[in-house]
Design a protein around this motif. Structure first.
Motif, PDB file in Angstrom:
ATOM      1  N   GLY A  29       0.741  -1.204  -0.214  1.00  0.00           N
ATOM      2  CA  GLY A  29      -0.043  -0.137  -0.190  1.00  0.00           C
ATOM      3  C   GLY A  29       0.774   1.402   0.068  1.00  0.00           C
ATOM      4  N   GLU A  31       2.996   3.159  -2.430  1.00  0.00           N
ATOM      5  CA  GLU A  31       3.583   2.722  -3.898  1.00  0.00           C
ATOM      6  C   GLU A  31       4.940   3.242  -3.994  1.00  0.00           C
ATOM      7  N   THR A 162       0.259   7.411   0.761  1.00  0.00           N
ATOM      8  CA  THR A 162      -0.941   8.105   0.681  1.00  0.00           C
ATOM      9  C   THR A 162      -1.293   9.196   1.750  1.00  0.00           C
ATOM     10  N   PRO A 163      -2.059  10.255   1.624  1.00  0.00           N
ATOM     11  CA  PRO A 163      -2.319  11.317   2.610  1.00  0.00           C
ATOM     12  C   PRO A 163      -2.604  10.727   3.907  1.00  0.00           C
ATOM     13  N   ASN A 164      -3.064   9.695   3.969  1.00  0.00           N
ATOM     14  CA  ASN A 164      -3.523   9.019   5.444  1.00  0.00           C
ATOM     15  C   ASN A 164      -2.139   8.393   6.172  1.00  0.00           C
ATOM     16  N   ARG A 363      -0.116  15.756   8.503  1.00  0.00           N
ATOM     17  CA  ARG A 363      -0.469  14.627   8.382  1.00  0.00           C
ATOM     18  C   ARG A 363      -0.488  13.811   9.793  1.00  0.00           C
TER      19      ARG A 363
ATOM     20  N   HIS B 154      -8.556  18.214   5.502  1.00  0.00           N
ATOM     21  CA  HIS B 154      -7.775  17.032   5.472  1.00  0.00           C
ATOM     22  C   HIS B 154      -6.968  16.964   4.297  1.00  0.00           C
ATOM     23  N   PRO B 155      -5.667  16.513   4.533  1.00  0.00           N
ATOM     24  CA  PRO B 155      -4.615  16.673   3.325  1.00  0.00           C
ATOM     25  C   PRO B 155      -5.151  15.639   2.267  1.00  0.00           C
ATOM     26  N   ALA B 156      -6.108  14.827   2.281  1.00  0.00           N
ATOM     27  CA  ALA B 156      -6.464  14.094   1.161  1.00  0.00           C
ATOM     28  C   ALA B 156      -7.240  15.118   0.184  1.00  0.00           C
ATOM     29  N   MET B 159      -5.549  15.942  -2.759  1.00  0.00           N
ATOM     30  CA  MET B 159      -5.301  15.011  -4.109  1.00  0.00           C
ATOM     31  C   MET B 159      -6.073  15.807  -5.241  1.00  0.00           C
ATOM     32  N   ARG B 249      -3.752  -3.639  -5.469  1.00  0.00           N
ATOM     33  CA  ARG B 249      -2.872  -3.209  -4.246  1.00  0.00           C
ATOM     34  C   ARG B 249      -3.533  -2.189  -3.309  1.00  0.00           C
ATOM     35  N   PRO B 250      -3.082  -2.442  -2.120  1.00  0.00           N
ATOM     36  CA  PRO B 250      -3.889  -1.364  -0.881  1.00  0.00           C
ATOM     37  C   PRO B 250      -3.635   0.030  -1.542  1.00  0.00           C
ATOM     38  N   SER B 251      -4.362   0.900  -1.269  1.00  0.00           N
ATOM     39  CA  SER B 251      -4.401   2.332  -1.570  1.00  0.00           C
ATOM     40  C   SER B 251      -5.147   2.862  -0.608  1.00  0.00           C
ATOM     41  N   PHE B 252      -5.466   4.342  -0.746  1.00  0.00           N
ATOM     42  CA  PHE B 252      -6.342   5.090  -0.028  1.00  0.00           C
ATOM     43  C   PHE B 252      -7.341   6.014  -0.684  1.00  0.00           C
TER      44      PHE B 252
END
Lengths: 799, 342
Positions: A29, A31, A162-164, A363, B154-156, B159, B249-252
């Motif tokens: 997870g 990358e 990832t951002p989390n 973060r 939130h930093p998300a 994206m 594959r894992p992601s968010f």
């Protein structure tokens, strides 16, 4: 972030190659987008010492040097000015290869032989620095391969958490992740501090005024600090990770950030008024000059670090210019704090100032790790800057942050994933991740205490994801849903849109897709009055030309037409289906209507040597419109003269459906055409698809085919020019006998052969009965009767 | 003349006539007929010599001469037909035409490659019983972010660089808000595919401020991550080829958990590593995951009862891969020289 493979190996023991580590991380997870070998192909470049520098006898800008390579002195001609005897430098020997396969050979420069070349950082591919020769630290051994000296044998993994996953923005964090995947143990750095007798509190005091925005603030104090260049190993690490070495103190804070993921800041304590550190929100209008030299105006929502008088740093974002460590600083306060992520993000965004520190704080950092990072930095100040570290940590942490406790049910894991993972497997995963837990074997559930570095884990589903990803997504089978049948509706409009597209494609049109945003310029050119429409504007457009949500598809169409004509395509038939944005609505913010627009310039059909080419005109578009309505099952429609100002006033028609203007077609107004410099006539149409699709139907009904043959009779009428075909048709239909099944226009003539002010329309009539074959005599009689009425009632002459 | 003489003469005549016929051209065939079979022709001349023949033998001669006459007539007309056809064919073939000239163009138009790609994707999912729904392009912060579990600040949110209309109103940055809109109106089971335009504040060779996505989601009792893998594997094989393998594959993504990036083996190099897949052997094609319980909470679905998955893909990216297009702006220039290739 850039992860050094060598650095990583200080934290975990693994024999896996960088590529294998990268694959493990990616499939876990995190990358890894690239694995970069730092070896730049440099060969036969060694460390050497300058022994003598003399002016070149034949060139003002060159020097002639004696350089000791560890075994012998060699002659080198050099163009740089920054070297002096005693300096240690990289020497490209004869036969050396530099990045880009550049070979170094023996050369004669203005009558002096040169056996190699001294290298700048740019020549070694390290940076863009080429003002002078790269000077290596005094203690660099001589005659060594530069690849070893500069650690160009390292490999960098370009990891993109990832951002989390703020916890993965450090060597430690990624090592922890790899350890969890590979079932390994982490080795933490050993810290040995020789503190002085004096307590840190003696030199500086800390007060937190806003505990919500700064739950914890820790600091250490060091005196006798010597600010200088960092040792080569530290420079190498920083450089390999994409940072520029500055001086030992700045480098130490950067190094610890890269290694442990906790941002630190160093103040020169003499610049702090009353040796005080106060963590507070800024006063409205207060100012600070940040490290980048800019003066920033602050608001009362921004957290600052202040002394007794003024802000000295923008907390967690950037230090102040005046209070940072300088070349001559000797006393240093090291800050290691924990700031509220949301507050940091707001401050950074409102100032348009993002830094490595704010990126980490936003973060979420590890509140327990804070002290480790501070001690790690203090040890380095002691070891690399000769600093005397005062006793103890000033640690202000009024309310301990609580970590979430979560229940995780084994059956829920399997229900979400559709897989059979055992309780024991889940347990092992939690353990490898370093999560504390208690288990209940009878209910097969866990109570998990989330570690402080994992800000992304708050709920059971977050833990399920952890189990899923560490167990491996590849372990989950591919199944097909067993679910219930679903009512499928709503495809009708989608299908109709496809039908329209296919219809126009068959008619030779190319589909375009233009941006939904247009500019004032487009309104000016088309003459559409922006004020007449309730336009929706973009608050932050890319440029003014794309700042208004379109209220018509015509602008995009005309721009595209101009583009194509200017690029040599003179036969243009294009269409677009898309939305226009017409002011506010109820259920959605804007009324978003679907439209269809088309434009033609050139010929109706692609001209060929073998057929007469007819130029497109309004009738062509009218025919298309009728064809389209027909294919959509719409039989009731009307055309009327249009008043739309984009169009030619005499050569345009409105389409009326249900008593409502639902589109316009015709020639582009010459006035508008001029604004686009069109060298040829342009015809266009725009239709309201909301209306059209609401009336469209795919329902069809069969009418039986006539069993008995019909008989045709023609009639050519001479009519005053102002009488319209529509009027004639209405009359003909009214006057004709019911046995006339069909009336159609088949010829139009207007010209010399006609009396002035008159034109000729010729019609054909089909006489046909349902129950018998008609005889000539009967049809003749009926037709003569019709001709008589037409002459009498229409005032037309028969030709 | 004896019977034998006449018989010989007749045979001689037939042979001679056939010989002449062999050499005949179209224009003298009639002459041949007259010469041998005409009233004053040679056959008649021979028959005149029958005076010396016994009356009993005369019918024999009559039959003989009739047979010869019939045969010759047939041959003559046959030859005539043959010569006529031949000369007609010669005349037709001698028409001076150049069939290498181009044919009349049909003048068919072209659908935009983005449109074609969307239609291909949508068709696959409608065959799998997904229904098409489209949502508004101007959205509120609630539908685009908040209800999809993007907390404020939130930093998300980084994206997805956003175009704003006003505070809390924006151009949708993805097609996912349609999930929320559908869930608000409909109880499970829902099985929806959402094609549409989306917008991000970004413009370079691989980014366009406006682009297209296709979103899909399925919610029901007992929907699992395994089902997600099944559906998407089937889709990728149908869209790109049976021989391709897929990788999850894992992601968010804030609105799915667990989340996945879905890769397919590179169609250009078959996984060996090339320029198309940046040497990795894999091409990222989809984002997906199990719909986050936080999303269900916003629309009052019971997450203990219902589970579901969602997935989304960028159409431009797929079209660029499929047609080997290297600059995204080509899609929006709409140059006919580009469009006519599709």
């Amino acid at each position: 972030m850039k992860l050094s493979y060598k650095w990583l190996k200080e934290f975990i023991d693994t024999e896996l190659s960088p590529k294998e580590i990268a694959d493990k991380l990616t499939m876990g997870g995190i990358e890894v987008s690239a694995v970069i070998n730092m070896d730049k192909g440099i060969r036969k470049v060694i460390t050497a010492e300058i022994r003598d520098v003399q002016p070149h006898p034949n060139a003002d800008k060159l020097t002639f040097c004696k350089v000791f390579n560890g075994q012998a002195e060699v002659d080198i001609v050099c163009g740089a000015k920054n070297i002096k005897p005693g300096d240690r430098v990289p020497l490209a020997t004869v036969g050396a290869v530099l990045p880009g396969n550049k070979e170094i050979n023996e050369a004669e420069i203005r009558g002096k032989k040169s056996y190699g070349m001294l290298c700048s950082e740019r020549e070694l591919g390290l940076s863009e620095e080429h003002a002078g020769i790269m000077i290596l630290p005094q203690d660099t051994p001589l005659g060594l391969d530069i690849n070893t000296v500069l650690e160009l044998d390292d490999v960098i993994l370009e990891a993109e958490p990832t951002p989390n996953r703020g916890d993965c923005l450090s060597v430690l964090g990624l090592a922890r992740e790899i350890a969890a995947i590979l079932n390994l143990k982490i080795k933490m750095p050993k810290i040995v501090l020789k503190e002085t007798a004096d307590k840190a509190e003696k030199f500086v005091t800390v007060e937190i005024k806003d505990e919500n925005l700064c739950p914890r603030y820790a600091a250490r104090f060091a005196s006798n600090v010597k600010v200088k260049t960092s040792p080569l190993w530290m420079q190498n690490r920083l450089r390999n990770c994409g940072l520029r070495p500055i001086n030992n103190i700045v480098d130490i804070t950067n190094y610890v950030l890269l290694e442990l993921g906790h941002p630190l800041h160093a103040f020169d304590s003499t610049t702090l008024q009353d040796a005080k550190i106060i963590v507070r929100t800024a006063r409205e209008g207060e100012e600070i000059q940040t490290l980048d030299g800019q003066t920033r105006k602050l608001t009362k929502h921004m957290l600052v670090i202040a002394d007794s008088k003024k802000p000295v740093a923008l907390a967690g974002v950037m230090g102040g210019e005046l209070t940072g460590v300088k070349e001559n600083s000797t006393t240093v306060v090291l800050e290691s704090a924990y700031f509220d992520p949301v507050s940091i993000r707001k401050t950074a965004r409102s100032l348009g100032l993002s830094s490595d520190a704010s990126y980490h704080f936003e973060r979420g950092v590890d509140v327990d790790n804070q002290i480790l990072a501070l001690n790690r930095a203090a040890q380095m100040v002691q070891d690399l800057a000769e600093g005397a570290v005062a006793k103890g940590i000033i640690d202000t942490y009024p309310h301990k942050l609580k970590q979430p406790k979560i229940t995780l049910r084994q059956d829920r894991i399997n229900k979400i994933l559709g897989v059979e993972i055992t309780f024991a497997q889940s347990k092992k995963i939690l353990k490898n991740l370093g999560f504390a837990y208690t288990e209940n074997t009878s209910t097969e559930s866990f109570h998990v205490l989330v570690p402080p570095w994992r800000h992304d884990i708050e709920r059971e589903i977050d833990l399920i994801e952890e189990v899923a990803r560490l167990n491996g997504y590849e372990e989950i089978p591919a199944a097909l849903p067993k679910g219930r049948m679903v009512k499928v509706g709503g495809n009708r409009d989608w299908q109709m849109a496809q039908t329209i597209a296919q219809f126009l494609r068959a008619a030779g049109f190319a589909e375009i897709i233009s941006y939904s945003f247009i500019g004032e310029k487009d309104y000016a050119k088309t003459g559409i009055d922006p004020a007449a429409r309730d336009c929706i504007k973009i608050a932050n457009p890319l440029t003014e030309d794309v700042s208004i949500m379109r209220t018509s598809l015509v602008c995009g169409l005309l721009n595209n037409l101009a583009w194509n004509i200017n690029h040599g395509s003179t036969e243009v038939k294009i269409f677009e289906q898309g939305r226009v944005f017409l002011g506010r609505a109820q259920e959605t913010y804007a009324r978003e209507d679907r439209r269809l627009a088309l434009a033609v310039s050139g010929h109706k059909l692609e001209p060929s040597w073998n057929r007469k080419a007819a130029t497109a005109d309004s009738y062509y578009l009218k025919g298309l419109a009728v064809g389209l309505l027909d294919i959509l099952g719409i039989a009731e429609y009307k055309f009327q003269p249009s008043t739309n100002t984009i169009f030619h006033p005499a050569l345009s028609l409105d389409l009326v459906l249900d008593g409502q203007v639902s589109g316009t077609l015709g020639r582009l107004s010459p006035r508008v055409a001029e604004n686009y410099d069109f060298p040829q006539e342009v015809y266009l149409a725009e239709f309201d698809l909301e209306k059209i699709l609401s009336l469209a139907t795919t329902a069809k009904k069969f009418h039986s085919i006539p069993k008995f043959p019909g008989i045709r009779r023609d009639l050519a009428l001479s009519l005053p020019i102002k009488v319209s075909h529509e009027t004639v048709m209405n009359q003909l239909r009214r006057l004709a006998d019911p046995l006339v099944r069909e009336v159609a226009l088949f010829d139009v003539y207007q010209g010399d052969k006609m009396e002035a002010g008159f034109k000729s329309y010729a019609y054909t009539f089909l006489y046909q009965a349902q129950d018998r074959t008609l005889q000539d005599e009967e049809v003749n009689k009926l037709h003569q009767e019709l001709v008589r009425k037409v002459i009498a009632e229409l005032g037309a002459k028969v030709r | 003349m004896s019977l034998e003489d006449i018989r010989n003469k007749l045979a001689e005549l037939e042979k001679q006539a056939l010989g002449e016929l062999e050499q005949a051209v179209k224009d003298n065939i009639e002459n041949i007929r007259v010469k041998y079979l005409g009233k004053k022709g040679e056959l008649t001349a021979i028959l005149r010599g029958m005076a010396d023949i016994a009356a009993a033998e005369r019918p024999l001669i009559g039959k003989l001469s009739n047979d010869i006459k019939t045969r010759l007539e047939e041959k003559i007309s046959g030859k005539f037909r043959e010569l006529k056809e031949k000369s007609e064919l010669t005349a037709l073939s001698n028409l001076q035409v150049d069939l290498t000239l181009p044919g009349d163009p049909v003048g068919f138009g072209h659908l935009h490659p983005i449109h074609q790609t969307i239609e291909e994707i949508v068709a696959i999912f409608t065959r799998l019983n997904f229904a098409v729904v489209e949502g508004p392009e101007i959205e509120t912060d609630y539908y685009n972010f908040e209800a999809l579990n993007f907390p404020p600040e939130h930093p998300a949110r980084d994206m997805q660089d956003t175009f704003f209309i006003e505070d809390k109103v924006l151009l949708r940055t993805h097609t996912s808000p349609v999930q929320v809109r559908v869930f608000e109106k409909q109880k499970p089971p829902v099985k929806i595919i959402v094609p549409g335009k989306v917008y991000r504040h970004d413009a370079d060779v691989s980014h366009s401020p406006m682009f297209h996505q296709v979103e899909g989601f399925l919610v029901d009792e007992g929907v699992t991550f395994a089902d997600l893998k099944g559906i998407l594997t089937a889709f990728i094989k149908e869209m790109f080829g049976e021989q391709l393998s897929t990788r999850f594959r894992p992601s968010f993504f804030p609105f799915t958990e667990p989340s996945a990036e879905v890769d397919m083996s590179c169609f250009a190099c078959k996984g060996a590593g090339c320029r198309v897949c940046k040497q990795s052997g894999w091409i990222e094609i989809l984002g997906a995951g199990m719909i986050d319980p936080a999303v269900f909470k916003h629309v009052k679905y019971d997450p203990e009862k219902y589970t579901g998955f969602a997935f989304g893909m960028g159409v431009e990216r797929i079209a660029m891969l499929k047609y080997a297009i290297d600059d995204i702006s080509l899609f929006y220039e709409n140059d006919l020289r580009f469009l006519k290739q599709f």
